[in-house]
Design a protein around this motif. Structure first.
Motif, PDB file in Angstrom:
ATOM      1  N   LYS A 305       0.864  -1.171   0.000  1.00 52.03           N
ATOM      2  CA  LYS A 305       0.000   0.000   0.000  1.00 52.03           C
ATOM      3  C   LYS A 305       0.900   1.219   0.000  1.00 52.03           C
ATOM      4  N   ILE A 306       0.859   1.967  -1.097  1.00 47.80           N
ATOM      5  CA  ILE A 306       1.859   3.014  -1.291  1.00 47.80           C
ATOM      6  C   ILE A 306       1.228   4.211  -1.992  1.00 47.80           C
ATOM      7  N   PRO A 307       1.620   5.433  -1.609  1.00 49.76           N
ATOM      8  CA  PRO A 307       1.082   6.616  -2.287  1.00 49.76           C
ATOM      9  C   PRO A 307       1.808   6.896  -3.601  1.00 49.76           C
ATOM     10  N   LEU A 308       1.045   7.173  -4.652  1.00 48.59           N
ATOM     11  CA  LEU A 308       1.589   7.698  -5.902  1.00 48.59           C
ATOM     12  C   LEU A 308       1.406   9.213  -5.852  1.00 48.59           C
ATOM     13  N   THR A 309       2.508   9.942  -5.793  1.00 50.79           N
ATOM     14  CA  THR A 309       2.461  11.391  -5.619  1.00 50.79           C
ATOM     15  C   THR A 309       2.733  12.088  -6.944  1.00 50.79           C
ATOM     16  N   PHE A 310       1.868  13.040  -7.288  1.00 51.11           N
ATOM     17  CA  PHE A 310       2.015  13.836  -8.503  1.00 51.11           C
ATOM     18  C   PHE A 310       2.333  15.273  -8.081  1.00 51.11           C
ATOM     19  N   THR A 311       3.440  15.792  -8.583  1.00 56.67           N
ATOM     20  CA  THR A 311       3.790  17.171  -8.267  1.00 56.67           C
ATOM     21  C   THR A 311       4.749  17.716  -9.322  1.00 56.67           C
ATOM     22  N   GLU A 312       4.463  18.938  -9.781  1.00 55.86           N
ATOM     23  CA  GLU A 312       5.313  19.653 -10.736  1.00 55.86           C
ATOM     24  C   GLU A 312       5.665  18.801 -11.950  1.00 55.86           C
ATOM     25  N   GLY A 313       4.681  18.047 -12.432  1.00 55.46           N
ATOM     26  CA  GLY A 313       4.892  17.256 -13.631  1.00 55.46           C
ATOM     27  C   GLY A 313       5.633  15.959 -13.427  1.00 55.46           C
ATOM     28  N   GLN A 314       5.963  15.625 -12.187  1.00 58.44           N
ATOM     29  CA  GLN A 314       6.687  14.395 -11.894  1.00 58.44           C
ATOM     30  C   GLN A 314       5.827  13.466 -11.049  1.00 58.44           C
ATOM     31  N   MET A 315       6.193  12.185 -11.045  1.00 61.59           N
ATOM     32  CA  MET A 315       5.429  11.187 -10.315  1.00 61.59           C
ATOM     33  C   MET A 315       6.387  10.337  -9.484  1.00 61.59           C
ATOM     34  N   ARG A 316       5.955  10.038  -8.249  1.00 67.56           N
ATOM     35  CA  ARG A 316       6.746   9.210  -7.355  1.00 67.56           C
ATOM     36  C   ARG A 316       5.861   8.114  -6.777  1.00 67.56           C
ATOM     37  N   ALA A 317       6.460   6.943  -6.534  1.00 65.96           N
ATOM     38  CA  ALA A 317       5.805   5.864  -5.801  1.00 65.96           C
ATOM     39  C   ALA A 317       6.498   5.754  -4.463  1.00 65.96           C
ATOM     40  N   GLY A 318       5.870   6.355  -3.425  1.00 64.04           N
ATOM     41  CA  GLY A 318       6.557   6.434  -2.129  1.00 64.04           C
ATOM     42  C   GLY A 318       7.831   7.244  -2.299  1.00 64.04           C
ATOM     43  N   PRO A 319       8.981   6.696  -1.915  1.00 62.00           N
ATOM     44  CA  PRO A 319      10.237   7.439  -2.067  1.00 62.00           C
ATOM     45  C   PRO A 319      10.863   7.280  -3.447  1.00 62.00           C
ATOM     46  N   LEU A 320      10.239   6.495  -4.332  1.00 64.48           N
ATOM     47  CA  LEU A 320      10.880   6.131  -5.594  1.00 64.48           C
ATOM     48  C   LEU A 320      10.407   7.039  -6.728  1.00 64.48           C
ATOM     49  N   PRO A 321      11.305   7.806  -7.370  1.00 63.11           N
ATOM     50  CA  PRO A 321      10.896   8.644  -8.511  1.00 63.11           C
ATOM     51  C   PRO A 321      10.586   7.782  -9.729  1.00 63.11           C
ATOM     52  N   LEU A 322       9.463   8.091 -10.394  1.00 63.69           N
ATOM     53  CA  LEU A 322       9.041   7.340 -11.571  1.00 63.69           C
ATOM     54  C   LEU A 322       9.212   8.129 -12.863  1.00 63.69           C
ATOM     55  N   GLY A 323       9.564   9.407 -12.749  1.00 65.14           N
ATOM     56  CA  GLY A 323       9.751  10.211 -13.941  1.00 65.14           C
ATOM     57  C   GLY A 323       8.542  11.082 -14.243  1.00 65.14           C
ATOM     58  N   PRO A 324       8.434  11.579 -15.482  1.00 66.98           N
ATOM     59  CA  PRO A 324       7.347  12.495 -15.846  1.00 66.98           C
ATOM     60  C   PRO A 324       5.977  11.843 -15.679  1.00 66.98           C
ATOM     61  N   ALA A 325       5.061  12.606 -15.111  1.00 71.92           N
ATOM     62  CA  ALA A 325       3.687  12.130 -14.950  1.00 71.92           C
ATOM     63  C   ALA A 325       2.918  12.353 -16.247  1.00 71.92           C
ATOM     64  N   PRO A 326       1.882  11.557 -16.507  1.00 63.64           N
ATOM     65  CA  PRO A 326       1.062  11.775 -17.710  1.00 63.64           C
ATOM     66  C   PRO A 326       0.298  13.089 -17.621  1.00 63.64           C
ATOM     67  N   LEU A 327       0.030  13.675 -18.775  1.00 62.23           N
ATOM     68  CA  LEU A 327      -0.773  14.887 -18.849  1.00 62.23           C
ATOM     69  C   LEU A 327      -2.249  14.505 -18.940  1.00 62.23           C
ATOM     70  N   PHE A 328      -3.066  15.180 -18.172  1.00 61.77           N
ATOM     71  CA  PHE A 328      -4.504  14.916 -18.162  1.00 61.77           C
ATOM     72  C   PHE A 328      -5.195  15.942 -19.058  1.00 61.77           C
ATOM     73  N   ARG A 329      -5.084  15.710 -20.357  1.00 63.40           N
ATOM     74  CA  ARG A 329      -5.675  16.595 -21.349  1.00 63.40           C
ATOM     75  C   ARG A 329      -6.474  15.788 -22.346  1.00 63.40           C
ATOM     76  N   LEU A 330      -7.683  16.242 -22.657  1.00 62.26           N
ATOM     77  CA  LEU A 330      -8.505  15.595 -23.660  1.00 62.26           C
ATOM     78  C   LEU A 330      -8.231  16.259 -25.020  1.00 62.26           C
ATOM     79  N   ARG A 331      -8.046  15.435 -26.037  1.00 61.23           N
ATOM     80  CA  ARG A 331      -7.723  15.945 -27.361  1.00 61.23           C
ATOM     81  C   ARG A 331      -8.632  15.308 -28.399  1.00 61.23           C
TER      82      ARG A 331
END
Length: 331
Positions: A305-331
């Protein structure tokens, strides 16, 4: 008696006039909608439109409709599309699809076939016809294309939240998803999971920057501003995934917030991510070590059970950086 007969005749003639005016309005609305898409650069058109159902219904049939969005590579075409409504309730539509239709995408074309697919759509009877609620149900779906998939049933429901003009409740449920051999090997190269994904479900509230109405289905679509995820769940053999949380979405599509992921037999999830090459192998190996430590500290090595944190365009799983977060835009 004569007066009564005259009243009946006048009422009948009036209703006939209303129906024919309404049928013409239906045709004009369809034509205007396609013309607007063409003005936006879409490849949009149809062979013909017919309205029948006199005197109590408007049964509208589009023959060979086609839509292709500019530059995106996404498109739709079908032999026909039917929309039904009662003549005294034209803002409530029932849509029915043919047993087979096509979607084009940057990855290639898909052919969608099914036993039955229909939708109920209700618009508010006021200026702009904002969406009030909609449901979509399809059964025995076969998706043939770059990634083939069979689905026993899909149910989708959208309803406007009464206290928020641009807020909607979204529910999705899909059962017995069977990936074709090629897709299954991509997702599960080690064949550690069953051939059938038992269920996928979603329950969320989404706020947009404006309401969905009859002007919202072109290039200038309403964009999400907040997502309250009550539940997203998937069951695939021993793998159980559940997520909940909230995200605020900026005008650029970047999200800030936190989604809590609850994964039973979570190492199977990492195997899927590794097999699908969603993350580099080195990052997955690093994540397995860090997440394994967190799971052991929680007292259950198989459940994470772990938090996925989204901030400033980046994504983390707990203490682990996952890189750029997806953009939530409809096209």
């Amino acid at each position: 008696m004569r007066a009564l007969l005259i009243i009946v005749l006048v009422a009948g003639l009036g209703w006939c006039g209303y129906w024919f005016i309404g049928a013409s309005a239906h045709k004009r609305t369809v034509a205007n909608w396609f013309e607007l898409r063409q003005a936006e650069g879409w490849d949009a058109g149809y062979e013909r439109v017919a309205v029948r159902g006199f005197p109590n219904r408007f049964d509208t049939t589009l023959t060979e409709p086609r839509l292709a969005a500019p530059q995106s590579g996404w498109g739709y075409e079908a032999p026909f599309l039917q929309m039904f409504s009662l003549s005294y309730k034209p803002h409530h539509l029932i849509a029915v699809w043919p047993v087979e239709w096509q979607i084009t995408s940057p990855q290639g074309p898909w052919t969608i076939s099914h036993d039955d697919a229909r939708a109920s759509i209700v618009f508010a009877p006021r200026m702009g016809f904002p969406l009030e609620r909609a449901t979509f149900v399809a059964s025995d779906i076969q998706i043939d294309g770059p990634d083939a998939l069979d689905v026993a049933e899909i149910r989708l429901a959208v309803e406007r939240l009464p206290v928020r003009d641009a807020g909607y409740h979204l529910g999705l449920a899909a059962s017995d998803l069977r990936p074709a051999e090629g897709l299954r090997k991509t997702l599960d190269p080690g064949a550690d999971l069953p051939a059938v994904i038992e269920a996928i479900a979603l329950d969320a509230e989404i706020d947009f920057d404006r309401a969905w109405d009859n002007a919202s289905y072109g290039l200038d679509q309403p964009q999400p501003t907040r997502i309250n995820l009550d539940r997203a769940e998937a069951r695939w053999g021993d793998l159980r995934l559940r997520a909940s949380g909230a995200l605020d979405i900026g005008a650029d599509g970047r999200a800030d917030g936190e989604i809590t992921l609850d994964a039973q037999n979570w190492r199977l999830l990492l195997d899927l991510i590794r097999g699908a090459e969603l993350l580099s192998g080195d990052l997955v190996d690093q994540a397995e070590g860090v997440l394994g430590l967190l799971a052991r500290l929680s007292g259950d090595e198989d459940r994470l059970k772990i938090p996925l944190t989204f901030t400033e365009g980046q994504m983390r799983a707990g203490p682990l950086p996952l890189g750029p977060a997806p953009l939530f835009r409809l096209r």
